[in-house]
Each structure stands twice: as structure tokens, then as C-alpha cells.
Write an enzyme that holds these catalytic residues in place. Sequence first.
Site, PDB file in Angstrom:
ATOM      1  N   ASN A  83     102.205 117.045 107.264  1.00 43.80           N
ATOM      2  CA  ASN A  83     103.659 117.113 107.107  1.00 43.80           C
ATOM      3  C   ASN A  83     104.098 117.514 105.707  1.00 43.80           C
ATOM      4  O   ASN A  83     105.109 118.208 105.538  1.00 43.80           O
ATOM      5  CB  ASN A  83     104.297 115.781 107.495  1.00 43.80           C
ATOM      6  CG  ASN A  83     104.253 115.526 108.984  1.00 43.80           C
ATOM      7  OD1 ASN A  83     104.265 116.467 109.785  1.00 43.80           O
ATOM      8  ND2 ASN A  83     104.175 114.266 109.383  1.00 43.80           N
ATOM      9  N   ASN A  90     106.977 113.773 103.647  1.00 44.15           N
ATOM     10  CA  ASN A  90     107.566 114.751 104.565  1.00 44.15           C
ATOM     11  C   ASN A  90     108.585 115.682 103.920  1.00 44.15           C
ATOM     12  O   ASN A  90     108.964 116.695 104.515  1.00 44.15           O
ATOM     13  CB  ASN A  90     108.225 114.037 105.746  1.00 44.15           C
ATOM     14  CG  ASN A  90     107.213 113.318 106.618  1.00 44.15           C
ATOM     15  OD1 ASN A  90     106.019 113.312 106.325  1.00 44.15           O
ATOM     16  ND2 ASN A  90     107.687 112.721 107.701  1.00 44.15           N
ATOM     17  N   TYR A  92     102.191 102.323  98.589  1.00 46.17           N
ATOM     18  CA  TYR A  92     101.340 103.422  99.048  1.00 46.17           C
ATOM     19  C   TYR A  92     100.241 103.796  98.051  1.00 46.17           C
ATOM     20  O   TYR A  92      99.424 104.678  98.338  1.00 46.17           O
ATOM     21  CB  TYR A  92     102.190 104.656  99.343  1.00 46.17           C
ATOM     22  CG  TYR A  92     103.247 104.397 100.392  1.00 46.17           C
ATOM     23  CD1 TYR A  92     102.907 104.330 101.737  1.00 46.17           C
ATOM     24  CD2 TYR A  92     104.578 104.213 100.033  1.00 46.17           C
ATOM     25  CE1 TYR A  92     103.874 104.095 102.709  1.00 46.17           C
ATOM     26  CE2 TYR A  92     105.554 103.978 100.998  1.00 46.17           C
ATOM     27  CZ  TYR A  92     105.198 103.910 102.322  1.00 46.17           C
ATOM     28  OH  TYR A  92     106.156 103.666 103.275  1.00 46.17           O
ATOM     29  N   ASP A 145      95.488 115.276 101.181  1.00 44.66           N
ATOM     30  CA  ASP A 145      94.481 114.637 102.027  1.00 44.66           C
ATOM     31  C   ASP A 145      94.318 115.409 103.332  1.00 44.66           C
ATOM     32  O   ASP A 145      95.271 116.034 103.819  1.00 44.66           O
ATOM     33  CB  ASP A 145      94.893 113.199 102.332  1.00 44.66           C
ATOM     34  CG  ASP A 145      96.251 113.134 103.021  1.00 44.66           C
ATOM     35  OD1 ASP A 145      97.269 113.481 102.385  1.00 44.66           O
ATOM     36  OD2 ASP A 145      96.301 112.753 104.218  1.00 44.66           O
ATOM     37  N   HIS A 176      96.492 108.582 102.109  1.00 42.92           N
ATOM     38  CA  HIS A 176      97.511 109.625 102.088  1.00 42.92           C
ATOM     39  C   HIS A 176      97.881 110.033 100.665  1.00 42.92           C
ATOM     40  O   HIS A 176      98.585 111.028 100.475  1.00 42.92           O
ATOM     41  CB  HIS A 176      98.749 109.122 102.828  1.00 42.92           C
ATOM     42  CG  HIS A 176      99.432 110.167 103.669  1.00 42.92           C
ATOM     43  ND1 HIS A 176      98.804 111.300 104.133  1.00 42.92           N
ATOM     44  CD2 HIS A 176     100.720 110.239 104.143  1.00 42.92           C
ATOM     45  CE1 HIS A 176      99.661 112.021 104.854  1.00 42.92           C
ATOM     46  NE2 HIS A 176     100.819 111.399 104.865  1.00 42.92           N
TER      47      HIS A 176
END
Length: 255
Positions: free
Chosen positions: A172, A126, A74, A151, A79
Site C-alpha cells: 500500500n 497508506n 509501530y 518491507d 512493516h
Amino acid sequence: MNVATCSVSSFNFPRWRRFSKPLMYLSSSSSCVMSLMSPQNSSASITTAASPTIQPKKKEPWLIVGLGNPGKKYASTRHNVGFEMVDTIAEAEGISINSVSFKALFGKGVIGDVPVILAKPQTYMNLSGESVGAIVSYYKIPVKQVLVIFDDMDLPFAKLRLLPKGGHGGHNGMKSVINHFKGNLGFPRLRIGIGRPPGKMDPVAFVLRSFTKQEREELDFTLQHGLEAVRILLLEGFDKSATFVNSSKKMEQIG
């Protein structure tokens, strides 16, 4: 008595000592002290010896949190711009965030004279609130001094927006943070625009997308503006920082 021959600097007053006797009894054999205690000098002498030390007010710590997902998979995705902002701050201010505490990559330092904690939750987006809530609870940091950076698809790419409070906006990570703050919305947040997905592209796929070369250059410019905004926030207050952020021009307008 020839007072002119007596210099105040020649007598060393005990620094900030509380005296149990009147000042005139400090040294009865000293003609210098006695001359200082003459009517015309007594007021100034007492003020010099007894003035209390004024300690500067201790600055309260700030928690600066960037939201994102852990792991190389990631890294450098849309994100994770919250992580990138925290990394930019850490590098510029010489703060190491390599230790793991409270389910986060974590570090302490100062910006100017303000103590700061930098954190990148490692819980996945999350569940970010599990980490943020634990840090706030342990260090008893008021939520008004928790800056959350994340973001935002509702902002144009590389646009910054600093707000004093608000809802989660469908994010989230922010939902989780607010839940762990027991619904308290009164904390500042720095939103970093990543733009909308093109066409009918799935938003989940879009936020996990990396940047083009041009986007990377523009984002790096934005991160430097974000760094300055954080410095202004901590040292000069929210209003000045918000003015700086919301009046910032994009790279192509300046260059």
C-alpha cells in the site's frame, strides 16, 4: 641572454585571469618574462597562463525514503523496516533526520560526495506518497534518483532485493508513492524481506508483529548490508550495487 638563470616559479602568474593584451606585454621590463616568450618557450608559457580551471561536475542529489508507520506503537515492527534502514544510513553517515518537513522526518547530508535527502514519511503507510511526492516536486529530483525502501512479504526474511523499477507488488505504501508519481514506475527500490505469515495468520497482524531475538540479530546484519548497498548505488552506480545485493549471503552462511 642566459635563460638558465631564469626560473618559471619565480614569476607569479595571475591565476586563471583573462588577459586583454598578449602575454608578452605583461611586464616588458622583466628579462625573465621575455626569455619565457622566446620561440622555444612561448607555447608552454601560454598554456600555463591561460589553461582554464576544470570544475568537477556537480553531483545531483538523491532522495532516500524509508516507508513505515509513525509512533512508538509501530516501532521495531516488520512493516517499519524501511524506517530502520533509513535510521541505519543516518547514523552511519552522521545525518540528522530530526526535523519535520513535507510530512516527514527529514534530513540532508552527503554520502561520499553525493548530496542526499533522507526521509521517513509520517503520514502512515497508506498515504506515503503525499510526503514523497511533495519532496520530489519541491527539490525537482528525477524519479530515477529516488530510492524507496520498504518491507516485502514475498521475500524470505532478511533477504534484500534491489530493483531499478517495477510495480507496487500489493504494497500500500508503494501504491501511494506511484500514484503521486503519476504512474511513473522508473525509480529504484530496495526491498527487505519479512517472510510470510505463519499458518493462517492475518497478514495485517503479521506485518505489525515485532521480531524474535534471533530475527533481530539477522535483521541487524541485513541492515548493514543494505547500508553498503546504498553507498555503492550512489557512488558506483546501480549495476554494481545490484550485484552486491543479489549476491549477498545470509548471516548463518557467513558465520
